[in-house]
Write an enzyme that holds these catalytic residues in place. Structure first.
Site, short mmCIF file in Angstrom:
data_model
loop_
_atom_site.label_atom_id
_atom_site.label_comp_id
_atom_site.label_asym_id
_atom_site.label_seq_id
_atom_site.Cartn_x
_atom_site.Cartn_y
_atom_site.Cartn_z
N GLY A 37 -8.67 9.32 24.42
CA GLY A 37 -9.25 9.87 25.65
C GLY A 37 -8.24 10.84 26.24
N THR A 204 -2.47 27.67 25.03
CA THR A 204 -1.92 26.98 23.87
C THR A 204 -2.54 27.59 22.62
OG1 THR A 204 -3.60 25.26 24.07
CG2 THR A 204 -1.49 24.83 25.12
N ASP A 237 -3.00 17.12 24.21
CA ASP A 237 -2.78 16.18 25.32
C ASP A 237 -1.29 15.90 25.53
OD1 ASP A 237 -5.52 15.97 25.66
OD2 ASP A 237 -5.68 14.30 24.25
O1 RIB Z 1 -7.75 15.25 22.79
C1 RIB Z 1 -7.97 14.20 21.89
C2 RIB Z 1 -8.90 13.18 22.50
O2 RIB Z 1 -10.16 13.76 22.69
C3 RIB Z 1 -9.15 11.96 21.64
O3 RIB Z 1 -8.20 10.93 21.88
C4 RIB Z 1 -10.58 11.59 21.97
O4 RIB Z 1 -10.71 10.36 22.60
C5 RIB Z 1 -11.12 12.74 22.80
O5 RIB Z 1 -11.16 12.41 24.14
#
Ligand code: RIB
Length: 299
Positions: A37, A204, A237
């Site tokens: 997530g 990015t 992330d």
């Molecule tokens: O950015 C990667 C994430 O996107 C994954 O962990 C998945 O859960 C989606 O939310």
């Protein structure tokens, strides 16, 4: 302190020789259920980089919630603003190719019940960095951005996935971070978009590194860490979480982007999003290996 409002998922990861085309079935290896997530990933990355992090989001009353929250709990992300709702915890089906590329479909589930009001005003203070993505309801994210700005908190928006945002809110955002496809979805030319933001835009570019276009017209480039990727899931992330943690820790923007880029490279070296995220000492060592490029004006 970082206040992150965002999604919490379990990632069902299937290694495949190549990503399936529309209509194609591809036989893969053993699947894994891993925490993921975008909100949870960015919260964990920031925590591992050294910040105090509060994550506000929503999970279901099910076994997947335990998997989704496991590493956040272990590494000390503050979950006091979490909501437990009567919907399934979010789940992402992720195919990862032998080249490390991925294709992701998200079943939002409980994430659709995340609400801006989970974050009381007392957390939206000038010292806070509010970090948001676009995997919980757009209106709730926009409401939180507006409240954060009104109370003097800095706000970092990761425009992922690419969802239209209210143009009137753009001046409330300190930094917008996105890839080239996500930026194109806004309809703005990048330097025009940068001028509308408080501080600017960070683009990015995967193996090409990152470029920052600042509101004052200046720009700088940061190279990527050269790596042989195993799984790029969560690299973006990691970039966001470490960027926010570095700004929270007092680094200037260019050094913060360098730390973020180095950490994102490290996050490509193992399977999974959260499972591959580096801690501060590894980030520092990798950042030292990045070459310096020049800054320029007029971008
Ligand atoms: O950015 C990667 C994430 O996107 C994954 O962990 C998945 O859960 C989606 O939310």
């Amino acid at each position: 302190m970082i206040l992150n409002f965002g999604s919490i998922n379990v990632d069902l990861v299937v290694p495949v020789p190549h990503l399936p085309r529309p209509g194609e079935t591809v036989l893969g290896g053993d699947y894994a259920l891993l925490p993921g997530g975008k909100g949870a990933n960015q919260a964990l990355a920031a925590r591992r980089a050294g910040s105090e992090v509060i994550l506000a989001g929503a999970v279901g009353r099910d076994a997947f919630a335990g998997i989704a929250l496991d590493l956040l709990r272990r590494d000390g992300v503050d979950l006091r603003l979490l909501r437990v709702v009567e919907r399934p915890t979010g789940c992402a089906a992720i195919a990862v190719s032998s080249a490390g590329e991925n294709a992701i479909a998200v079943a939002s589930g409980a994430n659709a019940s995340a609400r801006s009001e989970q974050v009381p005003d007392e957390f939206l203070v000038a010292e806070a960095i509010v970090l948001v993505q676009m995997e919980v309801p757009r209106g709730e994210t926009e409401a939180l951005i507006a409240r954060a700005r009104a109370r003097g908190a800095r706000c970092i928006l990761n425009l992922a996935p690419a969802v239209p945002i209210d143009p009137g809110l753009i001046p409330a955002i300190d930094l917008l971070v996105a890839n080239e496809v996500e930026i194109a979805s806004t309809g703005y030319e990048p330097s025009e978009l940068a001028r509308r933001l408080q501080r600017g835009l960070v683009v990015t570019r995967g193996a090409e590194g990152a470029v920052a276009l600042l509101a004052d017209g200046s720009r700088f480039d940061v190279p990527a860490l050269p790596v042989e990727p195993v799984d790029t899931t969560g690299a973006g992330d990691t970039f966001l979480g470490v960027l926010a943690a570095s700004l929270d820790g007092g680094w200037d923007l260019e050094d913060a982007v360098r730390r973020a880029g180095a950490a994102a490279g490290l996050a490509c070296l193992a399977r999974g999003a959260q499972t591959a995220m580096p801690y501060a000492p590894a980030i520092a060592a990798a950042t030292d290996r990045l070459p310096r490029t020049g800054s320029a004006n007029g971008g």
